[in-house]
Design a protein around this motif. Sequence first.
Motif, mmCIF file in Angstrom:
data_model
loop_
_atom_site.group_PDB
_atom_site.id
_atom_site.type_symbol
_atom_site.label_atom_id
_atom_site.label_comp_id
_atom_site.label_asym_id
_atom_site.label_seq_id
_atom_site.Cartn_x
_atom_site.Cartn_y
_atom_site.Cartn_z
ATOM 1 N N TRP A 1 -5.958 5.325 -12.363
ATOM 2 C CA TRP A 1 -5.822 4.758 -11.020
ATOM 3 C C TRP A 1 -4.483 4.032 -10.866
ATOM 4 O O TRP A 1 -3.828 4.125 -9.831
ATOM 5 N N ARG A 2 -4.084 3.283 -11.896
ATOM 6 C CA ARG A 2 -2.864 2.484 -11.806
ATOM 7 C C ARG A 2 -1.594 3.331 -11.852
ATOM 8 O O ARG A 2 -0.655 3.116 -11.079
ATOM 9 N N ARG B 1 0.862 7.583 -6.910
ATOM 10 C CA ARG B 1 2.047 8.428 -7.041
ATOM 11 C C ARG B 1 1.728 9.898 -6.759
ATOM 12 O O ARG B 1 2.491 10.598 -6.098
ATOM 13 N N LEU B 2 0.604 10.370 -7.288
ATOM 14 C CA LEU B 2 0.242 11.773 -7.077
ATOM 15 C C LEU B 2 -0.006 12.042 -5.602
ATOM 16 O O LEU B 2 0.364 13.102 -5.079
ATOM 17 N N ARG B 3 -0.626 11.088 -4.908
ATOM 18 C CA ARG B 3 -0.854 11.248 -3.462
ATOM 19 C C ARG B 3 0.469 11.450 -2.730
ATOM 20 O O ARG B 3 0.597 12.337 -1.876
ATOM 21 N N VAL B 4 1.483 10.662 -3.080
ATOM 22 C CA VAL B 4 2.788 10.745 -2.422
ATOM 23 C C VAL B 4 3.540 12.003 -2.851
ATOM 24 O O VAL B 4 4.101 12.731 -2.018
ATOM 25 N N HIS B 5 3.548 12.286 -4.146
ATOM 26 C CA HIS B 5 4.337 13.412 -4.663
ATOM 27 C C HIS B 5 3.782 14.765 -4.209
ATOM 28 O O HIS B 5 4.567 15.692 -3.956
ATOM 29 N N THR B 6 2.475 14.910 -4.110
ATOM 30 C CA THR B 6 1.935 16.196 -3.657
ATOM 31 C C THR B 6 2.287 16.459 -2.202
ATOM 32 O O THR B 6 2.596 17.591 -1.827
ATOM 33 N N ARG C 1 -5.280 1.325 -3.638
ATOM 34 C CA ARG C 1 -5.506 0.018 -4.264
ATOM 35 C C ARG C 1 -6.943 -0.460 -4.090
ATOM 36 O O ARG C 1 -7.605 -0.831 -5.072
ATOM 37 N N SER C 2 -7.435 -0.463 -2.869
ATOM 38 C CA SER C 2 -8.823 -0.899 -2.653
ATOM 39 C C SER C 2 -9.808 0.106 -3.236
ATOM 40 O O SER C 2 -10.871 -0.271 -3.745
ATOM 41 N N ALA C 3 -9.445 1.394 -3.193
ATOM 42 C CA ALA C 3 -10.318 2.417 -3.783
ATOM 43 C C ALA C 3 -10.455 2.192 -5.286
ATOM 44 O O ALA C 3 -11.544 2.382 -5.853
ATOM 45 N N ARG C 4 -9.363 1.787 -5.940
ATOM 46 C CA ARG C 4 -9.399 1.534 -7.382
ATOM 47 C C ARG C 4 -10.401 0.431 -7.717
ATOM 48 O O ARG C 4 -11.193 0.562 -8.655
ATOM 49 N N ARG C 5 -10.391 -0.635 -6.950
ATOM 50 C CA ARG C 5 -11.299 -1.753 -7.225
ATOM 51 C C ARG C 5 -12.756 -1.338 -7.051
ATOM 52 O O ARG C 5 -13.622 -1.673 -7.869
ATOM 53 N N ILE C 6 -13.013 -0.606 -5.977
ATOM 54 C CA ILE C 6 -14.386 -0.149 -5.727
ATOM 55 C C ILE C 6 -14.836 0.800 -6.829
ATOM 56 O O ILE C 6 -15.941 0.672 -7.382
#
Length: 494
Positions: free
Chosen positions: A90-91, A96-101, A268-273
């Motif tokens: 997640w960190r 990054r993958l979301r942006v790079h794809t 970020r919020s998805a990671r915490r959940i």
Amino acid sequence: MTTNTPMLVTFSIYIFGMILIGLMAYRATNNFDDYILGGRSLGSVVTALSAGASDMSGWLLMGLPGAIFMHGISESWIAIGLIIGAYLNWRLVAGRLRVHTEANNNALTLPDYFTSRFADKSKVLRIISAVVILIFFTIYCASGIVAGARLFESIFDMSYQSALWVGAAATIAYTLIGGFLAVSWTDTVQATLIIFALLLTPVIVILSVGGIDASVMVIEAKNPANIDMFNGLNLVAIISLLGWGLGYFGQPHILARFMAADTHHTIRSARRISMTWMILCLAGTVAIGFFGIAYFEDHPELAGNVSHNGERIFIELAKLLFNPWVAGVVLSAILAAVMSSLSCQLLVCSSAITEDLYKAFFRKTASQKELVWVGRCMVLLVSLIAIALAADPNNRVLGLVSYAWAGFGAAFGPVVLISVVWPRMTRNGALIGMIVGAMTVIIWKHFGWLGLYEIIPGFFLASLSIVVVSLMGTEPCKKITARFHKAEVEFKTV
């Protein structure tokens, strides 16, 4: 009314609900982008729970508690490794993958991303990665079908072969109909059901044995090794169990959830959940296997099924401790875990065949409608192959999962991780790394050297190959480097 009737009714309602969600998603699926990634529209809650549910397959409620029930708390090193690996994924990778794809021609699949990221005009990266997906995911799908078959076999006294088809049918149906949106929406429901079952069941088990202290005394009296975290484990064994965490960096069905988030800010919020959900679920599944030892030590006359197959521990506890109606809801969590992972895996296989092979090499001008229907046909085809692989009743869920997990972790993990953090990485580095990772897993699994889990040498050698080959070759062209830095700037934008 037989004792199975409440569970039959509960399961039927649950399956009907999942198929209904599939039909709703069908209406929202307008093109192949929608079918494969849901139009990149997932919010933080759906992204988090879908990533968690697609990860935690039938092994969460069958394989892992079964291992702890049979060998003691020392098997929980797997859970520790998974938590560390998921957090780092997640960190380091998710945002990054979301942006790079998206920056790389709005890539919909991992093979598509690799091809665009390294400007691979030969398309060999696309072919190799698609083949890796098909090989290891077909094995992964087989593990989910085995888990579903075990569930129906245990609850409804069906033959293994009949249970195989019944367990697979519902998942195939809503994946076939609704695609990614159906899978993501149902994952959210399924993740809620899974955590409910995994928090409730160990509490009831502990109370039935007389409390935590009484349970631990019974477990220790049976075999003191059951409460020893280091029982029977040397350094290699502990590293092997912790090494499961490396697999997260290369799991296409989990990475697809990152790619489908509406923006990288959602991560970020998805990671915490997601991490909260994961930690609670793993704690629950460890507790079920551990305290299940005490329950069946107190009730040896009921231990016949679990003595024969420890992976039935959760099923047997639910049937024995709950009212049949409640048991039906609790046991639906196994079906939820199986369906959530299996549906994601089928969809990734379908996308690899449709987007990365069919469209790329045979029908470049295929319409969106045609691609969606080819995708649906591929879901059906992969399902039938996976059912054939799962036909052996001696299959074990955790064994099948561990092989597929290692294959993806070593073949794709280093490529994905390094590709989003190092602009100097080259096409040849990615290609050699992918091949070395996959082949190391296959060869190491066959020979079983050192007793070391094959993902660890596979991940290490693949990473080393990527760095060495990339540094030996010419630097990427300015266009590739500029695109990388532009994506990195967007990622760091608050």
